[in-house]
Design a protein around this motif. Structure first.
Motif, mmCIF file in Angstrom:
data_model
loop_
_atom_site.group_PDB
_atom_site.id
_atom_site.type_symbol
_atom_site.label_atom_id
_atom_site.label_comp_id
_atom_site.label_asym_id
_atom_site.label_seq_id
_atom_site.Cartn_x
_atom_site.Cartn_y
_atom_site.Cartn_z
ATOM 1 N N TYR A 54 6.268 1.020 3.460
ATOM 2 C CA TYR A 54 5.711 -0.273 3.272
ATOM 3 C C TYR A 54 4.777 -0.265 1.899
ATOM 4 O O TYR A 54 4.275 -1.299 1.368
ATOM 5 N N ILE A 55 5.101 0.884 1.267
ATOM 6 C CA ILE A 55 4.538 1.146 -0.133
ATOM 7 C C ILE A 55 5.304 -0.211 -0.842
ATOM 8 O O ILE A 55 4.725 -0.593 -1.979
ATOM 9 N N ALA A 57 -0.634 -13.285 2.063
ATOM 10 C CA ALA A 57 0.649 -13.575 3.052
ATOM 11 C C ALA A 57 0.355 -12.921 4.544
ATOM 12 O O ALA A 57 -0.832 -12.631 4.776
ATOM 13 N N VAL A 58 1.272 -13.701 5.236
ATOM 14 C CA VAL A 58 1.154 -13.314 6.950
ATOM 15 C C VAL A 58 2.097 -12.358 7.241
ATOM 16 O O VAL A 58 3.457 -12.410 7.008
ATOM 17 N N HIS A 59 1.651 -10.975 7.579
ATOM 18 C CA HIS A 59 2.366 -10.030 8.033
ATOM 19 C C HIS A 59 2.533 -9.903 9.355
ATOM 20 O O HIS A 59 1.851 -10.494 10.183
ATOM 21 N N ILE A 60 3.824 -9.395 9.995
ATOM 22 C CA ILE A 60 4.190 -9.283 11.289
ATOM 23 C C ILE A 60 2.907 -8.164 11.967
ATOM 24 O O ILE A 60 2.663 -7.191 11.556
ATOM 25 N N HIS A 61 2.381 -8.694 13.103
ATOM 26 C CA HIS A 61 1.825 -7.597 14.034
ATOM 27 C C HIS A 61 2.621 -7.223 15.207
ATOM 28 O O HIS A 61 3.180 -8.068 15.771
ATOM 29 N N PRO A 62 2.358 -6.012 15.658
ATOM 30 C CA PRO A 62 1.630 -4.892 15.117
ATOM 31 C C PRO A 62 2.442 -4.024 14.062
ATOM 32 O O PRO A 62 3.396 -3.251 14.432
ATOM 33 N N THR A 63 2.008 -3.942 13.050
ATOM 34 C CA THR A 63 2.447 -3.028 12.006
ATOM 35 C C THR A 63 1.465 -2.503 11.200
ATOM 36 O O THR A 63 0.108 -2.847 11.189
ATOM 37 N N VAL A 64 1.793 -1.216 10.466
ATOM 38 C CA VAL A 64 0.797 -0.726 9.408
ATOM 39 C C VAL A 64 0.452 -1.747 8.424
ATOM 40 O O VAL A 64 -0.609 -1.964 7.783
ATOM 41 N N SER A 65 1.615 -2.232 7.946
ATOM 42 C CA SER A 65 1.585 -3.124 6.785
ATOM 43 C C SER A 65 0.778 -4.366 6.657
ATOM 44 O O SER A 65 0.405 -5.069 5.866
ATOM 45 N N GLU A 66 0.547 -4.790 8.061
ATOM 46 C CA GLU A 66 -0.169 -6.040 8.277
ATOM 47 C C GLU A 66 -1.658 -5.733 7.836
ATOM 48 O O GLU A 66 -2.517 -6.897 7.407
ATOM 49 N N LEU A 67 -1.906 -4.559 7.719
ATOM 50 C CA LEU A 67 -3.487 -4.316 7.055
ATOM 51 C C LEU A 67 -3.658 -4.499 5.497
ATOM 52 O O LEU A 67 -4.826 -4.450 5.155
ATOM 53 N N ILE A 68 -2.500 -4.516 4.873
ATOM 54 C CA ILE A 68 -2.557 -4.735 3.256
ATOM 55 C C ILE A 68 -3.331 -5.927 3.065
ATOM 56 O O ILE A 68 -4.232 -5.918 2.381
#
Length: 455
Positions: A413-414, A433-444
């Motif tokens: 996710y970098i 941006a809207v990121h997919i849940h649940p992922t780590v990258s959604e917290l960016i």
């Protein structure tokens, strides 16, 4: 023995360049003194990540009770089988390049050690090959400091040939290579001691990142000795004893095996560069310009030997830079590249752009966002909460200056940050941006809503 182009070395830049030139109708000679594929295929990425995958399976098998999974009996590690799997993967890559060269009539694969006779002529085993354009892609090798001539010293290359797990592995050097081997062999069952002459591991990273990495390794019972300068070594029974200059602890340490992870040096010292009047720096790296040309306009240096990158992806990008000028469209330059890399400890460290020290050295006004992994839902669900995420942005321009991610799957996710930086877009693009849940990258995106000034 005349060619349109000669390529010395078959690392990550040489083979694709040979194929590209041949497809343009050029007659190409590619010279290799060892195995096809260079460091990445033979002693770097492919073999080490194969070992890391096995070490990860061992770790998961032994540490899943908190997730309700228990394993009865002993988890066994078969290093011979791990090595055999690694060897098979390496051979598959070598065979692939061999096949590619053999199927391309414009390419001649020449086996042997290359040495310049003059700026347009190369000698290999007494035969002379000449070309109007020459590309050097000879890579680098492990550096062995003085004082260790009389003991069997392992490197990242020879470590991968062991068939028995070391009883006590001593590693000199607290950088990326040393830490990867430390963790994997600790998980295989070795006692591991890291000797680091500095005050912290991974000195190119922010201090809090270095400290977090040290804590992760210590939790796996890896012993780390800081401020320990290794002076020399001598045989001790079937093992080795190392003499140290240190502020605390014993002035010597004994172990069964010694791994030197003290950096790398370019493979340029036996190329006869003087005969071609090619300039190098004090460390032996070939000096290049934005197009990767040396001081001799018809000679180029790609990959680790030019000192402009030490990774497979930078070597391949060197090919892309050179090839873009051969193609004549969408030309690329060395200055286009943004520094990025990963260290494959577990959890992994991924980094792009500047760190805090570099930001301060440039006198930039910056903001920072930090998120501990233990606050991220996906990490908690996986039971992998070690590490932290950090992003720096520039005040005024809103451009991302850099990011350091230490956490599960950070090397993946970098790229959300890398892509925004290459787009030269403001951080607000990813913040919104809207990121997919649940992922780590959604917290960016969430992190970037909570920027604070760098103190």
């Amino acid at each position: 023995m005349k060619y349109d182009a000669i390529i010395i070395g078959t690392g990550q830049a040489g083979p694709p360049l040979a194929l590209s030139l041949a497809k343009k109708g050029k007659k190409v000679a590619i010279i290799e003194k060892n195995h096809l594929g260079g460091t990445c295929v033979n002693t770097g990425c492919t073999p080490t990540k194969t070992y890391i995958a096995s070490a990860r399976r061992v770790f998961v098998a032994r540490n899943s009770e908190e997730l309700g999974v228990g394993i009865e009996g002993k988890v066994k590690v078969n290093l011979k089988q791990i090595k055999r799997r690694k060897d098979d993967l390496i051979q598959e890559s070598r065979d692939s390049w061999e096949k590619s060269f053999s199927e391309e009539p414009g390419i001649s694969l020449i086996r042997g050690k290359a040495k310049f006779i003059d700026s347009k002529s190369i000698e290999v085993d007494g035969k002379i090959f000449s070309a109007e354009t020459i590309y050097i892609n000879v890579g680098a090798r492990p550096r062995i400091p003085e004082g260790f001539e009389n003991v069997p010293v392992l490197t990242n290359e020879t470590m991968l040939e062991l068939e028995e797990i070391p009883e006590h592995l001593i590693i000199v050097g607290g950088g990326y290579v040393g830490l990867e081997f430390a963790q994997m062999f600790r998980r295989f069952g070795s006692k591991v001691t890291i000797l680091e002459r500095g005050e912290r591991l991974m000195k190119k990273e922010d201090e809090d990142i270095s400290e977090a990495i040290a804590e992760i390794l210590k939790k796996e019972d890896i012993h780390i000795r800081f401020k320990s300068e290794c002076i020399s070594a001598k045989p001790a029974g079937e093992g080795v004893e190392i003499q140290l200059e240190c502020e605390t602890g014993e002035p010597s340490i004994k172990g069964s095996h010694l791994l030197m992870a003290t950096g790398r040096i370019p493979n340029t010292d036996e190329l006869g560069l003087d005969a071609a009047e090619i300039k190098t720096d004090k460390k032996g790296y070939i000096q290049v310009n934005e197009r990767l040309q040396t001081n001799m306009d018809h000679i180029f240096a790609l990959g680790d030997c030019n000192g402009e990158g030490a990774f497979t992806h930078t070597s391949y990008n060197d090919f892309q830079i050179v090839d873009s000028h051969l193609q004549g469209t969408e030309k690329k330059y060395l200055s286009d590249r943004i520094s990025c890399y990963a260290a494959y400890i577990d959890p992994s460290l991924a980094r792009v752009g500047m760190n805090l020290e570099e930001i301060r050295e440039k006198g930039l006004k910056a903001n920072i966002a930090i998120k501990p992994m233990k606050e991220i839902a996906r990490a908690k669900e996986m039971g992998e909460t070690d590490g932290l995420l950090k992003i720096y942005t520039e005040e005024g321009t809103d451009k991302i200056l850099g990011a350091s991610f230490l956490g599960t799957r950070a090397d993946e996710y970098i790229h959300a940050i890398i892509d925004v930086m290459y787009a030269d877009a403001p951080y607000t693009v990813i913040k919104n941006a809207v990121h997919i849940h649940p992922t780590v990258s959604e917290l960016i995106p969430t992190m970037l809503q909570n920027l604070k000034p760098v103190k």
